[in-house]
Design an enzyme around this catalytic site. Structure first.
Site, PDB file in Angstrom:
ATOM      1  N   VAL A   1       0.839 -13.867   3.871  1.00  0.00           N
ATOM      2  CA  VAL A   1       1.576 -13.996   5.126  1.00  0.00           C
ATOM      3  C   VAL A   1       0.637 -14.546   6.203  1.00  0.00           C
ATOM      4  O   VAL A   1      -0.479 -14.056   6.380  1.00  0.00           O
ATOM      5  CB  VAL A   1       2.153 -12.633   5.564  1.00  0.00           C
ATOM      6  CG1 VAL A   1       2.781 -12.730   6.954  1.00  0.00           C
ATOM      7  CG2 VAL A   1       3.180 -12.155   4.552  1.00  0.00           C
TER       8      VAL A   1
ATOM      9  N   ASP B   1      -2.712   1.601   8.293  1.00  0.00           N
ATOM     10  CA  ASP B   1      -3.926   1.186   8.993  1.00  0.00           C
ATOM     11  C   ASP B   1      -3.676   0.056   9.978  1.00  0.00           C
ATOM     12  O   ASP B   1      -4.553  -0.293  10.769  1.00  0.00           O
ATOM     13  CB  ASP B   1      -4.986   0.735   7.984  1.00  0.00           C
ATOM     14  CG  ASP B   1      -5.582   1.902   7.220  1.00  0.00           C
ATOM     15  OD1 ASP B   1      -5.445   3.040   7.693  1.00  0.00           O
ATOM     16  OD2 ASP B   1      -6.180   1.678   6.152  1.00  0.00           O
TER      17      ASP B   1
ATOM     18  N   GLY C   1       2.035   3.073   2.478  1.00  0.00           N
ATOM     19  CA  GLY C   1       3.136   3.048   3.429  1.00  0.00           C
ATOM     20  C   GLY C   1       4.267   2.140   2.997  1.00  0.00           C
ATOM     21  O   GLY C   1       5.441   2.522   3.005  1.00  0.00           O
TER      22      GLY C   1
ATOM     23  N   GLU D   1     -19.048   9.919  -0.403  1.00  0.00           N
ATOM     24  CA  GLU D   1     -18.677   9.914  -1.819  1.00  0.00           C
ATOM     25  C   GLU D   1     -19.450   8.857  -2.592  1.00  0.00           C
ATOM     26  O   GLU D   1     -19.893   9.098  -3.730  1.00  0.00           O
ATOM     27  CB  GLU D   1     -17.167   9.713  -1.943  1.00  0.00           C
ATOM     28  CG  GLU D   1     -16.396  10.939  -1.457  1.00  0.00           C
ATOM     29  CD  GLU D   1     -14.898  10.759  -1.414  1.00  0.00           C
ATOM     30  OE1 GLU D   1     -14.181  11.779  -1.375  1.00  0.00           O
ATOM     31  OE2 GLU D   1     -14.425   9.603  -1.397  1.00  0.00           O
TER      32      GLU D   1
ATOM     33  N   GLY E   1       0.830  -1.197   0.000  1.00  0.00           N
ATOM     34  CA  GLY E   1       0.000   0.000   0.000  1.00  0.00           C
ATOM     35  C   GLY E   1       0.865   1.246   0.000  1.00  0.00           C
ATOM     36  O   GLY E   1       2.059   1.209  -0.298  1.00  0.00           O
TER      37      GLY E   1
END
Length: 447
Positions: A77, A298, A13, A169, A11
């Site tokens: 994982v 997150d 990060g 949205e 993602g």
């Protein structure tokens, strides 16, 4: 032997960690269960037929093709052996590390009622988005040939649970799809009569925004014909209805945007976590007792400058990724002193339909058409590659000028959808879950 860095999760990060380590004396293993990096802020536009999947996602390998020190692994994982410094993969394989970065993201939270997920889809992945798009478009197709008025009304009722940025949205875009794009395509139904219902357990929409922007958003939603229900928690979801407060609403399409739960990273490490399962990291983003393990995005909860947790949005994850990369490089220079992470809030944005948006930069607040243009420019800027930026810009200009959305594709046969609905309905007969009165959602983060 170079320092071995394993990054789990591609993602915002995780990708920023890999970018930040360019030129360092490291070997990097990038692990993700999907082969693409996803621009989540525009995922709802795939779900509402405004953009194609290829416009907001890129193969991970294509992003690191010129980085020979980076190896990409497509795998799931299953855990971490912190004592032996191994990442455990499904199938029994392991990946050794000297430094580990967990950027494993989050999924939807159903407040202990995971059985609702089959009826109320969340929006975190491309698969989620294309499934929601399919359900929305199929609802209109079925309504076109439905002769029973009650069943037709249920098909033309779209419910969004949660009035954070994603919920707002989605509601605005579905309303405009029904009102502006689809009417000319159907003969037996007036798609403009579709009901879009936005349900929020809290007292206002866009709860993370200032009161004046929240009020503007509420007025804008209602101008679009969206029914906004505030202060009512959902207590049941089935294949045919949603119940909130004392109201049971017949619907065939429920979209869940009410909350998130973290990945099982905290469980893998036996580390402390908050109520949403987010790992409670040290100020330098390391896991307590394991300075060689970082967790970001997150996956974690970390305090911002106001003492509140940093939001689960793309800028926060990117800043954390940059911080981790800088920390690893400092350690390679024998500077092992802890480096506390300091989050810098760059603003909050939310679109409300194609000509309205709200922006909170802290020092200035914007709303309306100007905010909408700035919202669009900001999102285009952060897309990867000129092709994607140009494609999205052209699509948005076309929608703005002609009210046409070109990605209205139903990509799975209706017979299969019927089968899924039947199975879901059968399994729902014995389940009547209830959410405690007054319960409020865990705030939904969005990258």
């Amino acid at each position: 032997m170079p320092h071995r860095v394993v990054v789990v999760g591609a993602g915002f990060g995780g990708l920023e960690v890999v970018k930040g380590l360019a030129g360092a004396a490291v070997s990097i293993t990038f692990v993700d269960r999907r082969n693409h990096h996803l621009f989540q802020p525009l995922l709802y536009q795939v779900a509402t037929a405004s953009l194609a999947t290829s416009e907001i996602a890129w193969p991970i390998r294509s992003l690191v093709w010129n980085r020979p020190e980076v190896t990409t692994i497509l795998a799931n994982v299953t855990g971490v052996d912190a004592e032996r410094r191994l990442v455990l993969l499904e199938g029994g394989e392991t990946v050794p590390y000297d430094s580990l970065v967990l950027a494993t993201g989050a999924r939807h939270a159903y407040f202990g009622h995971d059985e609702w997920e089959r009826y109320a889809l969340g929006l975190k992945t491309l698969e989620d988005a294309t499934t929601i798009r399919r359900r929305i478009l199929v609802a209109f197709e079925r309504a076109e040939r439905e002769t029973d008025p009650e069943k037709q009304a249920a098909l033309l009722t779209f419910v969004i649970v949660g009035a954070g940025p994603t919920g707002v949205e989605l509601a605005g875009t579905i309303a405009e799809l029904a009102r502006d794009t689809l009417p000319r395509d159907f003969r037996n139904i007036d798609t403009g009569r579709a009901r879009v219902v936005l349900i929020e357990a809290g007292p206002r929409v866009l709860g993370g925004f200032p009161d004046d922007l929240s009020e503007y958003a509420l007025r804008s939603l209602r101008k679009l014909g969206i029914e906004v229900e505030l202060g009512r928690a959902v207590s049941n979801c089935t294949a045919d209805s949603v119940t909130y407060g004392d109201v049971r609403l017949a619907t065939k399409t429920i979209i869940w945007a009410a909350g998130v739960r973290a990945s099982p990273a905290a469980e893998w490490l036996g580390a402390p976590a908050d109520k949403a399962g987010r790992l409670q990291v040290m100020p330098d983003l390391t896991v307590p007792g394991h300075p060689e393990i970082f967790a970001i995005g997150d996956t974690v909860t970390v305090s911002g400058p106001n003492g509140k947790p940093a939001p689960g949005i793309a800028p926060a994850a990117k800043q954390q990724g940059q911080h981790v990369a800088a920390t690893i490089k400092a350690r390679l220079r024998d500077n092992a002193a802890p480096r506390p992470f300091h989050y810098r809030h760059q603003g909050s944005l939310a679109q409300i339909g194609k000509r309205r948006a709200v922006i909170d930069f802290g020092w200035i607040r914007l709303r309306g058409a100007l905010a909408w243009w700035l919202w669009g420019i900001a999102h285009i800027y952060f897309l990867i590659g000129s092709r994607a930026r140009l494609s999205v810009a052209i699509n948005w200009l076309w929608i703005h000028a002609r009210n046409q959305r070109g990605a209205r594709l139903i990509t799975q046969g209706e017979a299969r959808i019927d089968a899924i609905g039947v199975m879901a309905g059968e399994e729902a007969k014995s389940a009547q879950p209830a959410l405690a009165a007054g319960a409020t959602p865990v705030p939904s983060g969005r990258q």
